[in-house]
Design an enzyme around this catalytic site. Structure first.
Site, PDB file in Angstrom:
ATOM      1  CG  ASP A  79      -1.777   1.140   1.421  1.00  0.00           C
ATOM      2  OD1 ASP A  79      -2.988   0.963   1.210  1.00  0.00           O
ATOM      3  OD2 ASP A  79      -1.286   2.243   1.738  1.00  0.00           O
ATOM      4  CB  VAL A 144      -8.620  -1.751  -0.635  1.00  0.00           C
ATOM      5  CG1 VAL A 144      -8.382  -1.485  -2.110  1.00  0.00           C
ATOM      6  CG2 VAL A 144      -9.939  -1.154  -0.178  1.00  0.00           C
ATOM      7  CE  LYS A 180     -16.838 -13.318   1.590  1.00  0.00           C
ATOM      8  NZ  LYS A 180     -18.322 -13.321   1.502  1.00  0.00           N
ATOM      9  CG  PHE A 207       1.847  -2.540   9.957  1.00  0.00           C
ATOM     10  CD1 PHE A 207       2.636  -1.746   9.135  1.00  0.00           C
ATOM     11  CD2 PHE A 207       2.143  -3.887  10.068  1.00  0.00           C
ATOM     12  CE1 PHE A 207       3.700  -2.288   8.427  1.00  0.00           C
ATOM     13  CE2 PHE A 207       3.212  -4.437   9.371  1.00  0.00           C
ATOM     14  CZ  PHE A 207       3.995  -3.635   8.554  1.00  0.00           C
ATOM     15  CG  LEU A 208      -3.505  -1.618  13.913  1.00  0.00           C
ATOM     16  CD1 LEU A 208      -4.556  -2.131  14.881  1.00  0.00           C
ATOM     17  CD2 LEU A 208      -4.075  -1.576  12.499  1.00  0.00           C
ATOM     18  CB  THR A 210       1.271   4.894  10.817  1.00  0.00           C
ATOM     19  OG1 THR A 210       1.058   3.618  10.205  1.00  0.00           O
ATOM     20  CG2 THR A 210       2.668   4.935  11.425  1.00  0.00           C
ATOM     21  CD  GLU A 222     -16.596  -5.843   8.834  1.00  0.00           C
ATOM     22  OE1 GLU A 222     -17.391  -6.655   9.340  1.00  0.00           O
ATOM     23  OE2 GLU A 222     -16.585  -5.583   7.606  1.00  0.00           O
ATOM     24  CG  HIS A 309     -16.302  -2.608   4.322  1.00  0.00           C
ATOM     25  ND1 HIS A 309     -17.252  -3.087   3.457  1.00  0.00           N
ATOM     26  CD2 HIS A 309     -16.121  -3.591   5.253  1.00  0.00           C
ATOM     27  CE1 HIS A 309     -17.622  -4.298   3.823  1.00  0.00           C
ATOM     28  NE2 HIS A 309     -16.955  -4.624   4.912  1.00  0.00           N
TER      29      HIS A 309
HETATM   30  N1  LIG Z   1     -11.988 -10.487   1.968  1.00  0.00           N
HETATM   31  C1  LIG Z   1     -12.688 -10.320   3.068  1.00  0.00           C
HETATM   32  O1  LIG Z   1     -13.148 -11.284   3.687  1.00  0.00           O
HETATM   33  C2  LIG Z   1     -12.928  -8.943   3.581  1.00  0.00           C
HETATM   34  C3  LIG Z   1     -13.396  -8.779   4.891  1.00  0.00           C
HETATM   35  C4  LIG Z   1     -13.616  -7.479   5.347  1.00  0.00           C
HETATM   36  C5  LIG Z   1     -13.382  -6.392   4.525  1.00  0.00           C
HETATM   37  N2  LIG Z   1     -12.936  -6.596   3.255  1.00  0.00           N
HETATM   38  C6  LIG Z   1     -12.690  -5.474   2.361  1.00  0.00           C
HETATM   39  O2  LIG Z   1     -11.690  -4.651   2.930  1.00  0.00           O
HETATM   40  C7  LIG Z   1     -11.840  -3.339   2.423  1.00  0.00           C
HETATM   41  C8  LIG Z   1     -11.638  -2.339   3.546  1.00  0.00           C
HETATM   42  O3  LIG Z   1     -10.360  -2.526   4.083  1.00  0.00           O
HETATM   43  P1  LIG Z   1      -9.595  -1.364   4.865  1.00  0.00           P
HETATM   44  O4  LIG Z   1     -10.523  -0.709   5.789  1.00  0.00           O
HETATM   45  O5  LIG Z   1      -8.346  -1.950   5.363  1.00  0.00           O
HETATM   46  O6  LIG Z   1      -9.338  -0.289   3.712  1.00  0.00           O
HETATM   47  P2  LIG Z   1      -8.044   0.130   2.863  1.00  0.00           P
HETATM   48  O7  LIG Z   1      -7.286  -1.041   2.420  1.00  0.00           O
HETATM   49  O8  LIG Z   1      -8.544   1.081   1.844  1.00  0.00           O
HETATM   50  O9  LIG Z   1      -7.155   0.944   3.919  1.00  0.00           O
HETATM   51  C9  LIG Z   1      -7.665   2.108   4.476  1.00  0.00           C
HETATM   52  C10 LIG Z   1      -6.705   3.296   4.307  1.00  0.00           C
HETATM   53  O10 LIG Z   1      -5.622   3.149   5.219  1.00  0.00           O
HETATM   54  C11 LIG Z   1      -4.369   3.308   4.544  1.00  0.00           C
HETATM   55  N3  LIG Z   1      -3.440   2.494   5.312  1.00  0.00           N
HETATM   56  C12 LIG Z   1      -3.335   1.150   5.308  1.00  0.00           C
HETATM   57  N4  LIG Z   1      -2.504   0.759   6.276  1.00  0.00           N
HETATM   58  C13 LIG Z   1      -2.051   1.861   6.892  1.00  0.00           C
HETATM   59  C14 LIG Z   1      -1.184   2.096   7.974  1.00  0.00           C
HETATM   60  N5  LIG Z   1      -0.637   1.099   8.674  1.00  0.00           N
HETATM   61  N6  LIG Z   1      -0.918   3.376   8.331  1.00  0.00           N
HETATM   62  C15 LIG Z   1      -1.512   4.397   7.673  1.00  0.00           C
HETATM   63  N7  LIG Z   1      -2.372   4.249   6.657  1.00  0.00           N
HETATM   64  C16 LIG Z   1      -2.634   2.984   6.274  1.00  0.00           C
HETATM   65  C17 LIG Z   1      -4.649   2.915   3.127  1.00  0.00           C
HETATM   66  O11 LIG Z   1      -3.765   3.542   2.241  1.00  0.00           O
HETATM   67  C18 LIG Z   1      -6.087   3.431   2.934  1.00  0.00           C
HETATM   68  O12 LIG Z   1      -6.048   4.778   2.595  1.00  0.00           O
HETATM   69  C19 LIG Z   1     -13.211  -3.271   1.794  1.00  0.00           C
HETATM   70  O13 LIG Z   1     -13.081  -3.219   0.400  1.00  0.00           O
HETATM   71  C20 LIG Z   1     -13.875  -4.570   2.225  1.00  0.00           C
HETATM   72  O14 LIG Z   1     -14.780  -5.050   1.281  1.00  0.00           O
HETATM   73  C21 LIG Z   1     -12.697  -7.842   2.784  1.00  0.00           C
HETATM   74  O1  LIG Z   2     -16.910  -7.451   4.413  1.00  0.00           O
HETATM   75  C1  LIG Z   2     -16.619  -8.584   4.421  1.00  0.00           C
HETATM   76  C2  LIG Z   2     -15.973  -9.162   3.196  1.00  0.00           C
HETATM   77  O2  LIG Z   2     -15.749  -8.180   2.215  1.00  0.00           O
HETATM   78  C3  LIG Z   2     -16.817  -9.386   5.679  1.00  0.00           C
HETATM   79  O3  LIG Z   2     -16.848  -8.493   6.752  1.00  0.00           O
HETATM   80  C4  LIG Z   2     -18.073 -10.180   5.803  1.00  0.00           C
HETATM   81  O4  LIG Z   2     -17.930 -11.037   6.841  1.00  0.00           O
HETATM   82  C5  LIG Z   2     -18.569 -10.914   4.654  1.00  0.00           C
HETATM   83  O5  LIG Z   2     -17.560 -11.544   3.984  1.00  0.00           O
HETATM   84  C6  LIG Z   2     -19.522 -10.064   3.911  1.00  0.00           C
HETATM   85  O6  LIG Z   2     -20.754 -10.556   4.260  1.00  0.00           O
HETATM   86  C7  LIG Z   2     -19.389  -9.852   2.459  1.00  0.00           C
HETATM   87  O7  LIG Z   2     -19.760 -10.953   1.690  1.00  0.00           O
HETATM   88  P1  LIG Z   2     -20.035 -10.772   0.162  1.00  0.00           P
HETATM   89  O8  LIG Z   2     -21.240  -9.863   0.062  1.00  0.00           O
HETATM   90  O9  LIG Z   2     -18.833 -10.146  -0.497  1.00  0.00           O
HETATM   91  O10 LIG Z   2     -20.315 -12.150  -0.318  1.00  0.00           O
HETATM   92 CO   LIG Z   3     -17.288  -6.423   5.989  1.00  0.00          CO
END
Ligand SMILES: NC(=O)c1ccc[n+]([C@@H]2O[C@H](COP(=O)([O-])OP(=O)(O)OC[C@H]3O[C@@H](n4cnc5c(N)ncnc54)[C@H](O)[C@@H]3O)[C@@H](O)[C@H]2O)c1
Ligand SMILES: O=C(CO)[C@@H](O)[C@H](O)[C@H](O)[C@H](O)COP(=O)(O)O
Ligand SMILES: [Co+2]
Length: 413
Positions: A79, A144, A180, A207-208, A210, A222, A309
């Protein structure tokens, strides 16, 4: 006319009943000219809590992937913000261990969780060239970037191993623990994706330190989800220590903060995995971890980039908490405790999109996603959930109206 196949069992090897032959893993039947193939693929992946991951003395990141002769080669996707803040120590680590690496930095946030970003990463991987089995791609970033890189590696040569290093709170407790992967497509959240476990996920909460406070709140949403649907003790911990976790960014700057951060993160991850492991491929579409994810995918995409999110998930949980209270599943007192905790965690309970036709659209899309039924998780008290299939638009509208009043009165917008 059909030509007999030379290497297949002849009629003499058919069963006495004339039924299909095979070794149990596949069967061949001449009656309908068909082969039915069965195979299973064992899955195992590890999520390990570490600290000081990039201390040169630590070897976690080097040990993953099969060892071959010659220097280790690794493709790192980092990132861009993490690269700016932590890139020096990441590079120093791989330099120290004489790894032949390429660091590809990606400015990641929800608006770039799309095809083009994924394609760009594939091109870079192709240019660097990686061995198919023993040179795992390493992703260091938030949800992301992990979702995008997970998708890319699941597609690259039909599957290349990858390692996750989550750097956000959502990454640590949610995106970094499941299987996923995905990108948004055509205005829809995670419309393209795969189920593809990272072979190793290394959780380092330093990491958190910053991360912006807003993104800590985002991850707390969550964690609150897990508390509401299955862990009343986690809810109490959040009530007692949520403000401290937010203030200290889970860094344990005080002894109370350290105990709270350790326990809350451990419970959240463990609770999530208890739900995911028996249903890894989502054969069962009634998932309690979908709580807060019925209306939020559409709301989040429509609000982009104003709602994160976890914030969209929280707005969904506030609405469905009110709906559950109207059905008598949650007491008014518990409803108010839940809404108050959302505010204390720095999360929104309301978004103007709730008062629009977007909710109806969201529910229809959720029904398609859940194979024709709502399968809407609702809280029962604090720490339990049920699924319902009978929510009508009128009930939604009344719940929205009630939430609007409650949010306004409590100043929780
Ligand atoms: N695959 C899954 O099961 C699952 C589960 C939950 C969420 N998600 C997905 O995760 C995404 C949200 O993730 P997120 O909240 O991490 O968002 P993100 O990845 O966009 O990170 C949030 C922001 O923090 C910055 N950042 C990251 N690490 C940092 C650090 N240590 N210090 C400073 N800045 C930092 C990034 O550049 C970004 O601007 C959504 O798209 C959601 O759908 C996926
Ligand atoms: O946000 C996510 C995954 O992106 C998680 O918090 C969550 O537990 C589930 O995976 C979500 O219900 C999303 O599932 P889906 O709609 O992408 O199938
Ligand atoms: Co979610």
């Amino acid at each position: 006319m059909t030509t007999p196949l030379r290497h297949l069992p002849t009629d003499s090897t058919r069963t006495a009943s004339g039924g299909p032959v095979g070794n149990g893993l596949f069967t061949y039947s001449q009656q309908v000219e068909s082969w039915v193939i069965r195979a299973t693929k064992p899955v195992s992946y590890e999520i390990r809590i570490t600290d000081d991951l990039f201390n040169p003395k630590r070897r976690d990141l080097l040990e993953a992937g099969e060892r071959t002769t010659g220097p280790l080669r690794r493709f790192l996707v980092v990132d861009a913000k993490v690269n700016a803040l932590h890139g020096n120590r990441i590079r120093a680590y791989f330099d120290h261990h004489e790894v032949d690496y390429h660091l590809h930095s990606v400015p990641a946030e929800e608006t770039v969780k799309e095809f083009q970003t994924a394609a760009h990463i594939v091109r870079e991987i192709d240019e660097f060239g990686i061995d198919r089995r023993n040179e795992p791609v390493i992703v260091i970033g938030g949800g992301v970037l992990m979702d995008i890189v997970g998708l890319v590696t699941s597609l690259y040569r039909r599957g290349t191993p990858f390692i996750r290093v989550p750097t956000t709170l959502i990454g640590l407790v949610d995106a970094g623990v499941g299987v996923k992967t995905g990108i948004n497509f055509n205005g829809h959240k995670n419309r393209l994706g795969t189920y593809f476990p990272a072979e190793l996920t290394l959780l380092d909460r330093s990491f958190l330190s910053t991360l912006e406070h807003r993104h800590i709140s985002n991850g707390l949403a969550e964690i609150l989800k897990i508390a509401l649907i299955k862990d009343a003790a986690l809810f109490t911990l959040l009530e007692r220590h949520g403000d401290l976790l937010l203030e200290e960014k889970c860094q344990g700057l005080s002894s109370t903060g350290e105990l709270a951060a350790t326990e809350v993160l451990r419970r959240a991850i463990h609770g999530m995995l208890e739900e995911l492991q028996p249903n890894l491929w989502e054969a069962k579409l009634e998932r309690v971890v979908d709580y807060g994810h019925t209306f939020s995918p559409t709301v989040e995409m429509r609000a982009l980039p104003s709602l994160l999110h976890g914030e969209a998930v929280c707005v969904d949980m506030a609405l469905t908490t009110v709906l559950a209270a109207r059905r008598g599943l949650v007491t008014r007192a518990d409803r108010d405790r839940i809404l108050a905790l959302m505010s204390a965690l720095g999360l929104p309970c309301w978004d103007p999109l709730l008062a629009t036709p977007v909710l109806g659209e969201a529910l229809r899309d959720a029904v398609r996603h859940r194979d024709g039924q709502q399968r809407l998780p609702l809280p029962v008290g604090i720490g339990d959930a049920i699924f319902v299939n009978d929510v009508e638009e009128e009930e939604l509208e009344a719940s929205v109206k009630e939430l609007a009043e409650l949010a306004l009165v409590g100043g929780k917008r």
